[in-house]
Design a protein around this motif. Structure first.
Motif, PDB file in Angstrom:
ATOM      1  N   ALA A  33     -23.074 -24.172  22.045  1.00 13.83           N
ATOM      2  CA  ALA A  33     -23.409 -25.718  22.258  1.00 13.83           C
ATOM      3  C   ALA A  33     -24.222 -25.990  23.399  1.00 13.83           C
ATOM      4  O   ALA A  33     -23.945 -25.814  24.524  1.00 13.83           O
ATOM      5  CB  ALA A  33     -22.407 -26.639  22.265  1.00 13.83           C
ATOM      6  N   ALA A  34     -25.672 -26.515  23.319  1.00 18.70           N
ATOM      7  CA  ALA A  34     -26.691 -26.724  24.322  1.00 18.70           C
ATOM      8  C   ALA A  34     -26.098 -27.750  25.191  1.00 18.70           C
ATOM      9  O   ALA A  34     -26.517 -27.709  26.353  1.00 18.70           O
ATOM     10  CB  ALA A  34     -28.006 -26.831  23.761  1.00 18.70           C
ATOM     11  N   CYS A  35     -25.357 -28.813  24.737  1.00 21.29           N
ATOM     12  CA  CYS A  35     -25.035 -29.912  25.357  1.00 21.29           C
ATOM     13  C   CYS A  35     -23.784 -29.386  26.367  1.00 21.29           C
ATOM     14  O   CYS A  35     -23.804 -30.118  27.493  1.00 21.29           O
ATOM     15  CB  CYS A  35     -24.664 -30.868  24.471  1.00 21.29           C
ATOM     16  N   ALA A  36     -23.410 -28.430  26.147  1.00 20.28           N
ATOM     17  CA  ALA A  36     -22.080 -28.156  27.320  1.00 20.28           C
ATOM     18  C   ALA A  36     -22.109 -26.632  27.511  1.00 20.28           C
ATOM     19  O   ALA A  36     -21.396 -26.374  28.539  1.00 20.28           O
ATOM     20  CB  ALA A  36     -20.801 -28.021  26.151  1.00 20.28           C
ATOM     21  N   THR A  37     -23.257 -25.959  27.563  1.00 26.44           N
ATOM     22  CA  THR A  37     -23.359 -24.672  28.112  1.00 26.44           C
ATOM     23  C   THR A  37     -24.248 -24.734  29.488  1.00 26.44           C
ATOM     24  O   THR A  37     -25.601 -25.163  29.384  1.00 26.44           O
ATOM     25  CB  THR A  37     -23.867 -23.491  27.134  1.00 26.44           C
ATOM     26  N   LEU A  92     -34.800 -19.661  33.591  1.00 23.93           N
ATOM     27  CA  LEU A  92     -34.413 -19.319  32.334  1.00 23.93           C
ATOM     28  C   LEU A  92     -35.848 -19.387  31.318  1.00 23.93           C
ATOM     29  O   LEU A  92     -36.655 -19.991  31.691  1.00 23.93           O
ATOM     30  CB  LEU A  92     -33.282 -19.977  31.930  1.00 23.93           C
ATOM     31  N   THR A  93     -35.511 -18.803  30.163  1.00 24.67           N
ATOM     32  CA  THR A  93     -36.596 -18.843  29.193  1.00 24.67           C
ATOM     33  C   THR A  93     -35.902 -19.466  27.926  1.00 24.67           C
ATOM     34  O   THR A  93     -34.992 -18.995  27.365  1.00 24.67           O
ATOM     35  CB  THR A  93     -37.134 -17.422  28.898  1.00 24.67           C
ATOM     36  N   ILE A  94     -36.874 -20.555  27.520  1.00 21.30           N
ATOM     37  CA  ILE A  94     -36.245 -20.961  26.131  1.00 21.30           C
ATOM     38  C   ILE A  94     -37.528 -21.074  25.143  1.00 21.30           C
ATOM     39  O   ILE A  94     -38.551 -21.380  25.798  1.00 21.30           O
ATOM     40  CB  ILE A  94     -36.080 -22.827  26.514  1.00 21.30           C
ATOM     41  N   ASP A  95     -37.091 -20.571  24.071  1.00 17.61           N
ATOM     42  CA  ASP A  95     -38.386 -20.462  23.068  1.00 17.61           C
ATOM     43  C   ASP A  95     -39.492 -19.599  23.765  1.00 17.61           C
ATOM     44  O   ASP A  95     -40.726 -20.172  23.587  1.00 17.61           O
ATOM     45  CB  ASP A  95     -38.745 -21.775  22.259  1.00 17.61           C
ATOM     46  N   GLY A  96     -39.263 -18.675  24.618  1.00 26.49           N
ATOM     47  CA  GLY A  96     -40.586 -17.996  25.245  1.00 26.49           C
ATOM     48  C   GLY A  96     -41.211 -18.786  26.400  1.00 26.49           C
ATOM     49  O   GLY A  96     -42.180 -18.107  27.026  1.00 26.49           O
ATOM     50  N   LEU A 103     -26.245 -26.337  18.327  1.00 23.17           N
ATOM     51  CA  LEU A 103     -25.969 -24.684  18.663  1.00 23.17           C
ATOM     52  C   LEU A 103     -27.510 -24.271  18.761  1.00 23.17           C
ATOM     53  O   LEU A 103     -28.365 -24.449  18.111  1.00 23.17           O
ATOM     54  CB  LEU A 103     -25.278 -24.173  17.507  1.00 23.17           C
ATOM     55  N   VAL A 104     -27.582 -23.161  19.609  1.00 18.53           N
ATOM     56  CA  VAL A 104     -28.549 -22.385  20.012  1.00 18.53           C
ATOM     57  C   VAL A 104     -28.201 -20.984  20.087  1.00 18.53           C
ATOM     58  O   VAL A 104     -26.955 -20.637  20.653  1.00 18.53           O
ATOM     59  CB  VAL A 104     -29.407 -22.877  21.062  1.00 18.53           C
ATOM     60  N   VAL A 117     -26.730 -23.616  32.300  1.00 18.54           N
ATOM     61  CA  VAL A 117     -27.944 -22.229  32.355  1.00 18.54           C
ATOM     62  C   VAL A 117     -27.466 -21.225  33.354  1.00 18.54           C
ATOM     63  O   VAL A 117     -26.662 -21.616  34.333  1.00 18.54           O
ATOM     64  CB  VAL A 117     -29.383 -22.983  32.770  1.00 18.54           C
ATOM     65  N   SER A 118     -27.934 -20.081  33.292  1.00 21.41           N
ATOM     66  CA  SER A 118     -27.856 -19.212  34.426  1.00 21.41           C
ATOM     67  C   SER A 118     -29.104 -18.274  34.546  1.00 21.41           C
ATOM     68  O   SER A 118     -29.797 -18.299  33.715  1.00 21.41           O
ATOM     69  CB  SER A 118     -26.764 -18.242  34.085  1.00 21.41           C
ATOM     70  N   GLU A 119     -29.192 -17.558  35.624  1.00 27.50           N
ATOM     71  CA  GLU A 119     -30.526 -17.043  36.059  1.00 27.50           C
ATOM     72  C   GLU A 119     -30.721 -15.889  35.048  1.00 27.50           C
ATOM     73  O   GLU A 119     -29.959 -15.177  34.570  1.00 27.50           O
ATOM     74  CB  GLU A 119     -30.306 -16.405  37.449  1.00 27.50           C
ATOM     75  N   GLY A 120     -31.879 -16.025  34.542  1.00 24.02           N
ATOM     76  CA  GLY A 120     -32.528 -14.963  33.584  1.00 24.02           C
ATOM     77  C   GLY A 120     -32.015 -15.200  32.086  1.00 24.02           C
ATOM     78  O   GLY A 120     -32.144 -14.311  31.209  1.00 24.02           O
ATOM     79  N   MET A 121     -31.495 -16.236  32.012  1.00 23.27           N
ATOM     80  CA  MET A 121     -30.945 -16.666  30.428  1.00 23.27           C
ATOM     81  C   MET A 121     -32.087 -16.552  29.522  1.00 23.27           C
ATOM     82  O   MET A 121     -32.860 -17.055  29.942  1.00 23.27           O
ATOM     83  CB  MET A 121     -30.310 -18.017  30.643  1.00 23.27           C
ATOM     84  N   VAL A 122     -31.861 -16.272  28.344  1.00 26.42           N
ATOM     85  CA  VAL A 122     -33.033 -16.107  27.354  1.00 26.42           C
ATOM     86  C   VAL A 122     -32.223 -17.087  26.222  1.00 26.42           C
ATOM     87  O   VAL A 122     -31.297 -16.655  25.377  1.00 26.42           O
ATOM     88  CB  VAL A 122     -33.469 -14.994  26.779  1.00 26.42           C
ATOM     89  N   VAL A 123     -32.901 -18.157  25.615  1.00 21.38           N
ATOM     90  CA  VAL A 123     -32.670 -19.070  24.583  1.00 21.38           C
ATOM     91  C   VAL A 123     -33.377 -19.272  23.589  1.00 21.38           C
ATOM     92  O   VAL A 123     -34.470 -19.348  23.821  1.00 21.38           O
ATOM     93  CB  VAL A 123     -31.987 -20.348  25.473  1.00 21.38           C
ATOM     94  N   LYS A 124     -32.766 -19.231  22.643  1.00 20.17           N
ATOM     95  CA  LYS A 124     -33.738 -19.541  21.128  1.00 20.17           C
ATOM     96  C   LYS A 124     -33.268 -20.546  20.445  1.00 20.17           C
ATOM     97  O   LYS A 124     -32.310 -20.634  20.084  1.00 20.17           O
ATOM     98  CB  LYS A 124     -33.815 -18.209  20.474  1.00 20.17           C
ATOM     99  N   THR A 125     -34.020 -21.396  20.123  1.00 21.08           N
ATOM    100  CA  THR A 125     -33.416 -22.831  19.535  1.00 21.08           C
ATOM    101  C   THR A 125     -33.913 -23.008  18.263  1.00 21.08           C
ATOM    102  O   THR A 125     -33.555 -23.643  17.339  1.00 21.08           O
ATOM    103  CB  THR A 125     -34.074 -24.183  20.612  1.00 21.08           C
TER     104      THR A 125
END
Ligand code: SF4
Ligand code: SF4
Length: 740
Positions: free
Chosen positions: A60-64, A4-8, A49-50, A66-74
């Motif tokens: 909620a980042a603590c309870a979600t 996955l991608t987090i903050d790029g 929260l993200v 990850v999945s393939e290809g997910m894009v997250v911004k924090t």
């Protein structure tokens, strides 16, 4: 695995990982209040929260997961606004009493407010108060002997309650009421008084839970935190000592997942007061006309040196004896035995003062197992069956007790065998209460049951035919009726146990003080090894026989050779080749005849053969099972020198007492039950005119004409590594934060 991608930035983690954990891998900090990685995620505080692409609201980042290809911004405007909102809501009722709150300076709410919060509040109504005493402005409530609750500050993250139920296995703290009336509390007359209660103070992100011993004494920014090791049992939990002006104010955990997973027992957390105690010895004492008078170091050392020299000249080296202590550091114990062998010229040195029965036994040494645990602390919880024999784990090894509880809570089997019921029985599948002294009968009876009942799959047995035959012969007399009579355990229970242990995939045996100090300890441990080989559990991962040594440095003291027949690393004094190697390093002769163990030393004193004794760090009068016998012996000595931090019952009998330093006042290492060597940290200088024990030994050796010119424990440790086969390949620098 999922990428996955987090903050790029891209990261690949295992399926089932949360966004929070994946971000941690990238060193991206996502703020939380309610998350703790040893507790079940609750996702209640909403601080983490993200933004997740293609999801219509913040997650909620603590309870979600990850999945393939997910894009997250924090760190987007929407995320920052959410965090600001969460903080604003929390502050509706949270009092702004940071200047008088113990958590001030290390409060997660305070810190996150500075980072993400607003300096204005839109809330003008009166804040909610949980009034404890209408006459008082303070809403503090003692919920346990050590724990004070101020509910007004609570943000209801429930970490405290989850710790108590999920980790400590207790139920003495809970959430009561609903909505804005929800509160953390105890039931009437049932305080939070479990052996791990202090962890809730450390785990609470705000000042809602504080400890009686620390609150209002000092501000945290005025203190210094020194990394060290708890000295109060053999588990070796990692701690921070919080000090100011040569005084310890509190002890907190310093998470080491190999050992303690970031938790401490209350004994370790609150038991540091002895360091600050006003009765600590502050200067050397010399007894004159039956009374101790203060002396300076030069006079005291000169006197001791001359007494030891005269005794050696007049009565021979073997009229001298030394008693070390499993509470001193490795470096001190190493130096102590070297002092006796090189300076005094005798092998009369031991430290095993708390039992009439002495481990280790040479016969077991052959198996190279006896001196240590066979498994790491981390491994214990992985076994499918844990069998605890002769050990009250909660009292003797509180942090290992937590691991065992964790294992049982996850569904692994736990069987206890003790002379009386212990608190751990709540988690046990079975508890065998046996008659004191019948341990060997029990083990042999179970082995007979396994052989006789043909419970074994022949492929699993790890005994040769002749060994099997010997074992069969050995256990033959232990028929179930006889075993039941001797142990007072029913035959059915014994049969059940035999069945369970045979079927278990992996078996971990933990033996405590009752076994280590047992008159038949050698035979019991030998039988336990046979037992594992019989059931096919020998040499398998997560299987083994573990001796849980009691003191903070019990194993280290053995390893360092404070034994009458063994040099450091268990080199037998009669082993010429190895002894000569040590002589080469020490540049001195070592006597080749084993000395006397502590029991024999006492006999020799009573017979007038031992004339002078040097006791460092031990208190045999209080520790030996027969107080009068040891007292009478020590009173018969021509000269007794005791090195101690208190005027103990033993020190009172001495002619000279030299003040040593506590664990907080010196550098050095301890070896814990799993043979992990860990560094202490010197938080401040030795109290008043006391000195580190290693330094005192050097002073004394020099005064007797020997060149013990070590200038630090690091230098002593490096020599120990050269001498001892157990310590080879280690170096002081390599003993990193988690020990080795
Ligand atoms: S007392 Fe502390 S740990 Fe417990 S719920 Fe409140 S804020 Fe959380
Ligand atoms: S378990 Fe032992 S080492 Fe750990 S904190 Fe408690 S007393 Fe100290």
């Amino acid at each position: 695995m999922a990428t996955l991608t987090i903050d790029g930035k891209q990261v690949t983690v295992e399926e089932g990982t949360t966004i929070l954990k994946a971000a941690e891998k990238l060193e991206i900090d996502i703020p939380t209040f309610c998350f703790h990685d040893k507790l079940e995620a609750e996702g209640s505080c909403r601080m983490c929260l993200v933004e997740v692409e293609k999801m219509w609201k913040l997650q909620a980042a603590c309870a979600t997961l990850v999945s393939e290809g997910m894009v997250v911004k924090t760190d987007t405007p929407q995320v920052r606004a959410a965090r600001k909102g969460v903080l604003e809501f929390l502050l509706i009722n949270h009092p702004l009493d940071c200047p008088v709150c113990d958590k001030g300076g290390e409060c997660e709410l305070q810190n996150l407010l500075f980072k993400y919060g607003s300096d204005k509040s839109r809330y003008v109504e009166e804040k909610r108060r949980f009034i404890v005493d209408p006459q008082s402005k303070y809403d503090d409530l003692a919920v346990g002997p050590q724990i004070i609750r101020n509910m007004n500050r609570c943000i209801l993250c429930r970490k405290c309650v989850r710790f108590i139920t999920e980790i400590a296995g207790e139920a003495d703290l809970g959430t009561f009421g609903r909505g804005s009336k929800s509160e953390i509390n105890v039931l009437p007359d049932i305080p939070v008084d479990n052996p791990y209660s202090g962890n809730v103070v450390e785990i609470c992100p705000v000042g809602a839970l504080t400890s009686k011993s620390f609150r209002y004494k000092v501000r945290v920014w005025q203190t210094k935190a020194t990394p060290s090791i708890c000295p109060l049992c053999g588990d070796g939990c990692n701690v921070k000592l919080w000090t100011k002006d040569d005084k310890i104010y509190r002890v907190t955990s310093r998470r080491n997942d190999f050992v303690d997973e970031g938790f401490l027992c209350d004994k370790g957390r609150f038991g540091f007061e002895f360091v600050n105690h006003p009765h600590r010895l502050k200067q050397p004492l010399i007894k004159k006309n039956g009374k101790f008078l203060p002396a300076d170091w030069e006079e005291a050392i000169k006197l001791v040196a001359s007494k030891f020299k005269t005794t050696r000249e007049q009565s021979g080296a073997d009229s001298l004896a030394g008693v070390g202590s499993s509470k001193l550091t490795n470096e001190e114990n190493y130096l102590f035995q070297k002092f006796f062998r090189v300076v005094m010229g005798t092998n009369n040195v031991d430290h095993r003062v708390n039992s009439r029965h002495l481990l280790p036994s040479p016969s077991l040494k052959a198996k190279n197992q006896i001196y240590s645990t066979t498994n790491s602390i981390n491994e214990i919880e992985k076994a499918k069956l844990i069998f605890v024999l002769g050990c009250d784990l909660l009292k003797e090894h509180p942090i290992i007790n937590l691991r065992v509880m964790k294992s049982a809570m996850r569904g692994n089997a736990l069987i206890l065998a003790n002379i009386e019921s212990t608190r751990l029985n709540r988690f046990a599948q079975d508890e065998l209460i046996y008659k004191k002294g019948s341990e060997l009968t029990l083990i042999n009876g179970v082995a007979r049951e396994i052989i006789k009942g043909k419970l074994l799959d022949a492929d699993r047995v790890r005994l040769s035919n002749s060994e099997m035959e010997k074992l069969r012969e050995k256990v033959q007399p232990f028929d179930s009726q006889k075993v039941s009579q001797t142990t007072e355990i029913s035959s059915d229970k014994i049969k059940n146990f035999a069945n369970t242990i045979t079927k278990a995939e992996t078996v971990m045996i933990l033996c405590g003080k009752e076994i280590i100090t047992h008159p038949q300890s050698t035979e019991i441990i030998d039988s336990l090894y046979d037992f594992l080989r019989l059931t096919g559990h020998q040499d398998k991962d997560s299987c083994g026989v573990n001796l849980l040594w009691e003191d903070c440095n019990s194993l280290g003291t053995l390893d360092c050779g404070v034994l009458p027949d063994r040099l450091p690393g268990y080199i037998h004094v009669s082993d010429e080749a190895l002894r000569k190697k040590v002589e080469g390093i020490w540049n001195a002769k070592i006597p080749d005849k084993p000395g006397l163990d502590f029991n024999l030393l006492l006999e020799a004193v009573h017979q007038g053969k031992i004339k002078a004794m040097y006791i460092a760090g031990a208190d045999p009068v209080s520790e030996y099972p027969e107080e009068d016998y040891v007292k009478d012996a020590l009173e018969k000595l021509d000269f007794l020198m005791v090195q101690s931090i208190f005027l103990t019952e033993t020190a009172k009998l001495a002619h000279v007492v030299l003040p040593g330093a506590s664990f907080a006042e010196k550098d050095g290492t301890f070896t814990n039950v799993e043979r992990r060597i860990q560094k202490l940290g010197k938080a401040f200088d030795p109290l008043a005119n006391s000195k580190a024990d290693w330094y005192i030994i050097c002073m004394l050796a020099q005064s007797m004409g020997y060149n013990f010119d070590f200038n630090s424990p690091a230098q002593i440790f490096e020599e120990l590594v050269r001498v001892s086969p157990v310590h080879t390949k280690l170096s002081w620098q390599d003993l990193n934060e988690t020990g080795k």
